[in-house]
Design an enzyme around this catalytic site. Structure first.
Site, PDB file in Angstrom:
ATOM      1  CD  GLU A 183     -70.951  66.182 -29.272  1.00  0.00           C
ATOM      2  OE1 GLU A 183     -70.816  65.846 -28.081  1.00  0.00           O
ATOM      3  OE2 GLU A 183     -69.996  66.388 -30.024  1.00  0.00           O
ATOM      4  CE  LYS A 225     -69.582  69.321 -27.980  1.00  0.00           C
ATOM      5  NZ  LYS A 225     -68.669  69.224 -26.839  1.00  0.00           N
ATOM      6  CB  SER A 267     -63.750  72.394 -32.636  1.00  0.00           C
ATOM      7  OG  SER A 267     -63.079  71.387 -31.916  1.00  0.00           O
ATOM      8  N   GLY A 268     -64.923  69.582 -33.981  1.00  0.00           N
ATOM      9  CA  GLY A 268     -65.003  68.501 -34.969  1.00  0.00           C
ATOM     10  C   GLY A 268     -63.810  68.261 -35.882  1.00  0.00           C
ATOM     11  N   GLY A 269     -62.654  68.850 -35.578  1.00  0.00           N
ATOM     12  CA  GLY A 269     -61.495  68.654 -36.454  1.00  0.00           C
ATOM     13  C   GLY A 269     -61.153  69.902 -37.262  1.00  0.00           C
ATOM     14  NE  ARG A 299     -61.204  66.820 -32.297  1.00  0.00           N
ATOM     15  CZ  ARG A 299     -61.831  66.204 -33.282  1.00  0.00           C
ATOM     16  NH1 ARG A 299     -61.123  65.670 -34.267  1.00  0.00           N
ATOM     17  NH2 ARG A 299     -63.143  66.122 -33.303  1.00  0.00           N
TER      18      ARG A 299
END
Ligand code: 13P
Length: 347
Positions: A183, A225, A267-269, A299
Site C-alpha cells: 500500500e 492497494k 478510500s483515503g478520506g 472509512r
C-alpha cells in the site's frame, strides 16, 4: 528458492481476495486511530469497546456475500467473539480471509522533515509465524507519501526509502507463505491538482515495481492497494467522477504489470458515495483490465456504521445494516452496476 506450489497458492488467495463482486474490509485501525473514531461518537476507547465494535462488524449477517477478507490489527487478532471464538478463526468459518496489518506505523523521516517513513521490518518474520498460527493468510503495510505545493515534497529519498521498505516487507511475507498487500498511499490532503496527483502516483508506482522486481517478489502473489488519482481535498477545482476514473486507470496501466492479480483501492478520506462512484466508473469504463479492480476500504465502509452504533447495544442491528449497505453498494461497483439511486433503496 520460492517453491512453485506455494507460489500458486499465494496467487489463488490474491485472486480470491480481489475478485469481483467482493472486496476487503480494512478494520485494522491502530489503537490511536480507532480512539479518534470513537472520540467522534463519544465512546470510550477501551479494550472491551474495541472488541465489541469489531465483533459487531464481523457478525454482520451475510457480510461474506460482499467481503472476501478483513484486515485486522494486532490487538484485534488476539481478541474473540463473545462466545470465545478467536476472530481469525471466526472469520475463516464465515469464508472470509483474515489478514493482518504488520507495519508498526510511520515516523518522521528526519528531525527537520515533514515526511514520514513506515517502520516494522525488525522481527517481522517471527511475528508472521505467530499471525499465521492465528489464521491470517494475508498482510498489509502502508507507506505514506505527502504532496506539498512547493514541489519539494515528496522528496526522492522519501519515495525511495518507503518503496524499498515495501519491497523488503513483501519479500519477507511471501517467504512466510502469506500474500502481502502493498500500500503506497499518496495522500489527498492539500490543494494540489489531479494532474499533480497523477504525476506523483505514477512516479511512486514506477519506483515501487522496480524495487519489488529487484527483491524477487512474485508479482502474481501480491495485491496493490493504491490511492485513486484525485484532486487534493482543498483544491478549488475538483475533478469529476469520470476524470478520476480515467486518470486512475491511465496511471495504473502505465505502472502496474499484468501479472499482478488485483488492485484494491483505499478510500483515503473520500466520502462514502464518491469512493463507490469512482470504483464503479472505472469498472464501467474498461471491462478488459488485466487485474481485478476492487476495494479495501476502511472509512468508506465503516463511517455510517460507527455513526449508527454510538457504543450502544440497542443500535447494533442498525449499525450492521449500515455496514451491509456500504458493502453491497461497493460490491455492485466492482462490476460497474452501482448507481446513485441505490443509495436510497431499502436494502
Ligand atoms: P481508508 O479506506 O480509510 O483510507 O483505509 C484503508 C486503509 O487500510 C488505510 O491503510
Amino acid at each position: 528458492m520460492f517453491k512453485k506450489m506455494e507460489k500458486n497458492n499465494l496467487n489463488k488467495i490474491a485472486i480470491r481476495l480481489s475478485k469481483p463482486p467482493k472486496g476487503i474490509l480494512a478494520a485494522d485501525e491502530s489503537t490511536n486511530t480507532i480512539t479518534k473514531r470513537f472520540d467522534d461518537i463519544n465512546v470510550p476507547s477501551n479494550y472491551e469497546n474495541r472488541r465489541k465494535y469489531r465483533e459487531l462488524l464481523f457478525k454482520t449477517e451475510n457480510l461474506n456475500s460482499f467481503i472476501s477478507g478483513v484486515i485486522l490489527y494486532d490487538e484485534t487478532i488476539r481478541q474473540s467473539t463473545s462466545e470465545g471464538i478467536p476472530f481469525g478463526e471466526y472469520l475463516n468459518q464465515q469464508g472470509i480471509y483474515p489478514g493482518i496489518k504488520v507495519d508498526t506505523g510511520a515516523i518522521q523521516m528526519t528531525k527537520e522533515s515533514k515526511e514520514k517513513i513506515t517502520e516494522g521490518l525488525d522481527g517481522l518474520g517471527k511475528r508472521l509465524i505467530e499471525y499465521k498460527k492465528m489464521g491470517a493468510v494475508f498482510t498489509k503495510w502502508r507507506a505514506i507519501i505527502d504532496i506539498e505545493e512547493d514541489g519539494a515534497v515528496p522528496s526522492d529519498i522519501a519515495i525511495d526509502l518507503n518503496c524499498s521498505n515495501l519491497a523488503r516487507y513483501a519479500k519477507i511475507v511471501q517467504e512466510n507463505g502469506m500474500v502481502p498487500i502493498v500500500e503506497p498511499e499518496v495522500l489527498m490532503d492539500g490543494s494540489h491538482s489531479i494532474q499533480k496527483c497523477f504525476d506523483v502516483t505514477s512516479e511512486v508506482q514506477k519506483i515501487l515495481f522496480e524495487k519489488l522486481i529487484k527483491n524477487n517478489v512474485s508479482l502474481d502473489g501480491i495485491l496493490l492497494k493504491p490511492n485513486m488519482v484525485i484532486s487534493g481535498k482543498k483544491a478549488v477545482s475538483q475533478a469529476s467522477v469520470s476524470e478520476v476514473a480515467e486518470m486512475t486507470l491511465k496511471c495504473l496501466k502505465k505502472s502496474v504489470p499484468n501479472e499482478v492479480p488485483g488492485i484494491v483501492f483505499l478510500s483515503g478520506g473520500q466520502s462514502n458515495e464518491l469512493a463507490t462512484s469512482h470504483l464503479n466508473e472505472m469498472n464501467k469504463l474498461d471491462t478488459s483490465l488485466p487485474w481485478n479492480l476492487s476495494f479495501s476500504y476502511g472509512r468508506a465502509l465503516q463511517q455510517p456504521c460507527l455513526a449508527s452504533w454510538k457504543g450502544e447495544d440497542k443500535n447494533i442491528l442498525d449499525s450492521q445494516n449500515a455496514l451491509f449497505k456500504r458493502s453491497k453498494l461497493n460490491s455492485s461497483a466492482t462490476v460497474g452496476k452501482y448507481s446513485e439511486d441505490h443509495e436510497n433503496l431499502k436494502l
